[in-house]
Design a protein around this motif. Structure first.
Motif, PDB file in Angstrom:
ATOM      1  N   GLU A 141      -9.379  -2.762  -0.151  1.00 41.25           N
ATOM      2  CA  GLU A 141      -8.267  -2.238   0.477  1.00 41.25           C
ATOM      3  C   GLU A 141      -7.190  -1.474   0.011  1.00 41.25           C
ATOM      4  O   GLU A 141      -6.510  -0.723   0.581  1.00 41.25           O
ATOM      5  N   PHE A 142      -6.992  -1.937  -1.344  1.00 40.26           N
ATOM      6  CA  PHE A 142      -5.760  -1.698  -1.904  1.00 40.26           C
ATOM      7  C   PHE A 142      -5.889  -0.336  -2.539  1.00 40.26           C
ATOM      8  O   PHE A 142      -6.896   0.612  -2.644  1.00 40.26           O
ATOM      9  N   ILE A 143      -4.765   0.492  -2.351  1.00 39.93           N
ATOM     10  CA  ILE A 143      -4.742   2.106  -2.849  1.00 39.93           C
ATOM     11  C   ILE A 143      -5.300   2.207  -4.215  1.00 39.93           C
ATOM     12  O   ILE A 143      -5.149   1.028  -5.051  1.00 39.93           O
ATOM     13  N   TYR A 144      -5.868   3.388  -4.751  1.00 42.00           N
ATOM     14  CA  TYR A 144      -6.034   3.666  -6.089  1.00 42.00           C
ATOM     15  C   TYR A 144      -4.917   3.339  -7.005  1.00 42.00           C
ATOM     16  O   TYR A 144      -5.071   2.458  -8.259  1.00 42.00           O
ATOM     17  N   ASP A 145      -3.765   3.608  -6.663  1.00 38.64           N
ATOM     18  CA  ASP A 145      -2.754   3.450  -7.642  1.00 38.64           C
ATOM     19  C   ASP A 145      -1.734   2.294  -7.371  1.00 38.64           C
ATOM     20  O   ASP A 145      -0.426   2.348  -7.611  1.00 38.64           O
ATOM     21  N   SER A 146      -2.508   1.145  -7.167  1.00 34.98           N
ATOM     22  CA  SER A 146      -1.782  -0.137  -7.341  1.00 34.98           C
ATOM     23  C   SER A 146      -2.531  -0.697  -8.299  1.00 34.98           C
ATOM     24  O   SER A 146      -3.664  -0.975  -8.508  1.00 34.98           O
ATOM     25  N   TYR A 147      -1.621  -1.155  -9.367  1.00 34.75           N
ATOM     26  CA  TYR A 147      -2.004  -1.644 -10.766  1.00 34.75           C
ATOM     27  C   TYR A 147      -2.135  -2.940 -11.272  1.00 34.75           C
ATOM     28  O   TYR A 147      -2.457  -3.456 -12.237  1.00 34.75           O
ATOM     29  N   ALA A 148      -1.210  -3.893 -10.576  1.00 34.03           N
ATOM     30  CA  ALA A 148      -0.986  -5.126 -10.983  1.00 34.03           C
ATOM     31  C   ALA A 148      -1.964  -6.186 -10.773  1.00 34.03           C
ATOM     32  O   ALA A 148      -2.674  -6.014  -9.536  1.00 34.03           O
ATOM     33  N   CYS A 149      -2.784  -6.955 -11.459  1.00 32.32           N
ATOM     34  CA  CYS A 149      -3.375  -8.141 -11.261  1.00 32.32           C
ATOM     35  C   CYS A 149      -4.779  -7.396 -10.489  1.00 32.32           C
ATOM     36  O   CYS A 149      -5.192  -8.333  -9.734  1.00 32.32           O
ATOM     37  N   LEU A 172      -0.901  -8.128  -2.009  1.00 33.45           N
ATOM     38  CA  LEU A 172      -1.157  -7.794  -0.619  1.00 33.45           C
ATOM     39  C   LEU A 172      -0.118  -7.592   0.213  1.00 33.45           C
ATOM     40  O   LEU A 172      -0.041  -6.538   0.801  1.00 33.45           O
ATOM     41  N   TYR A 173       0.984  -8.264   0.106  1.00 29.05           N
ATOM     42  CA  TYR A 173       2.388  -8.025   1.070  1.00 29.05           C
ATOM     43  C   TYR A 173       2.784  -6.441   0.426  1.00 29.05           C
ATOM     44  O   TYR A 173       3.190  -5.811   1.643  1.00 29.05           O
ATOM     45  N   LEU A 174       2.833  -5.985  -0.611  1.00 28.40           N
ATOM     46  CA  LEU A 174       3.268  -4.624  -0.696  1.00 28.40           C
ATOM     47  C   LEU A 174       2.318  -3.754  -0.344  1.00 28.40           C
ATOM     48  O   LEU A 174       2.693  -2.723  -0.665  1.00 28.40           O
TER      49      LEU A 174
END
Length: 372
Positions: free
Chosen positions: A100-108, A202-204
């Motif tokens: 579900e995360f967007i492509y440009d989320s990079y942490a962990c 997940l929160y952000l």
């Protein structure tokens, strides 16, 4: 969006708990807590399995301490058996949520990380004149448990798993009263848990969706609570910043750090994740170099007292060199090597060649000192 169900039995299975114990032990196998757990591995896994299966499991108390690099932070370390549970949950749940995360989320996240984020920033720099650099004030201490649980429930309907996740989210309240008085994170996510990093991401993800799909910003990326938005209009970025501030306050009970959340010309360079990036080159952030110099002084002292081995020092410097190679640091490393040689210390002899990486020193021009 299909909600996740019927995976609790998979998470608490003995097979998964054994796998989690192995993962949690990496790099810790000879530390007392991990060694004791693994010495009685079968009994420990049986005990955890019974407690989780009957829902009598209760999270243990944290050990708290403070670290000072790269900045002062309070860390809460869970007992090893609880870290096994964290790994058991994360190993099964994270791949399902990660989709579900967007492509440009990079942490962990697997396949992402610091260096992928840095490359993406530089590609955005080439297309835009301005950058909004956003930062959230005291992020981990500010995460609202009720909002987080609501976010989790939108994705998970397995009641047994929700029971376990609620216990992990609220686990900081198991700190002793003495610790609570000095530990500002007591009602937040404990900084140090694998699951805390996952929940914080997940929160952000809510912010990610707002910026990408509601505001339709194409050139946006986030690394935990540090995020960037690029554009060619300073006025539009200011308008977007105001909308982001309102969203964070209203929907996530978070505050922008106004001192750190700025809009500026991209041509000045973007400082992000330990680098300062420009359209066509990168530099290490100055604090990264300062921190290395502090570390070298500490290594020099410990080596002179016989409290650290040469290989341990070399391994640490190799890690720094590998990271530094993602920036244009050839001249910097040559200069630092020359300084080590000039000082004629035992430490210099140990690491002077490690500092080079794969640089060929023949016919190299060393950068002036003011370029360091």
């Amino acid at each position: 969006m299909n909600r996740i169900s019927d995976i609790y039995s998979k998470i608490v299975s003995k097979e998964n708990l054994y796998r989690a114990a192995y993962t949690a032990s990496r790099g810790r196998r000879y530390k007392a807590a991990a060694a004791n757990f693994n010495f009685f591995l079968e009994q420990e896994i049986d005990s955890l399995w019974k407690e989780l299966s009957t829902k009598t499991y209760r999270h243990g108390k944290y050990r708290t301490f403070t670290i000072y690099e790269p900045k002062e932070r309070k860390i809460a370390a869970a007992p090893f058996r609880d870290r096994v549970v964290h790994h058991a949950v994360h190993g099964i749940l994270e791949p399902l949520i990660d989709k579900e995360f967007i492509y440009d989320s990079y942490a962990c996240r697997k396949g992402k990380g610091t260096h992928k984020a840095v490359g993406r920033v530089q590609s955005f720099l080439k297309l835009n004149e301005f950058c909004f650099h956003g930062d959230i004030r005291k992020y981990f201490p500010s995460i609202d448990h009720d909002i987080l649980k609501d976010i989790v429930r939108r994705r998970i309907e397995d009641k047994d798993l929700l029971w376990l996740l609620d216990g992990i989210i609220d686990s900081a309240v198991t700190l002793t009263q003495c610790e609570l008085l000095s530990y500002e994170y007591a009602k937040a996510l404990p900084l140090g848990n694998l699951t805390s990093q996952f929940f914080a991401n997940l929160y952000l993800n809510e912010l990610d969706y707002f910026v990408k799909f509601d505001l339709r910003e194409k050139h946006y990326l986030r690394y935990m609570d540090d995020f960037l938005v690029f554009g060619n209009s300073k006025e539009k970025l200011q308008e977007m910043k105001n909308k982001v501030r309102m969203f964070l306050e209203k929907m996530l009970n978070l505050d922008l750090h106004e001192g750190k959340s700025q809009i500026y010309k991209a041509s000045k360079g973007v400082k992000f994740l330990g680098f300062r990036m420009f359209k066509n080159y990168r530099k290490l952030a100055s604090n990264n170099v300062r921190n290395l110099k502090k570390r070298l002084k500490r290594f020099d002292y410990l080596l002179s007292k016989g409290k650290i081995g040469e290989e341990e020092i070399k391994d640490s410097i190799r890690c720094w060199v590998a990271h530094s190679k993602y920036a244009d640091t050839k001249a910097l490393r040559l200069r630092m090597r020359q300084d080590l040689i000039e000082k004629k210390t035992a430490l210099g002899e140990v690491i002077k060649d490690v500092m080079l990486g794969n640089i060929d020193t023949r016919a190299q021009n060393i950068a002036p000192r003011d370029e360091r």
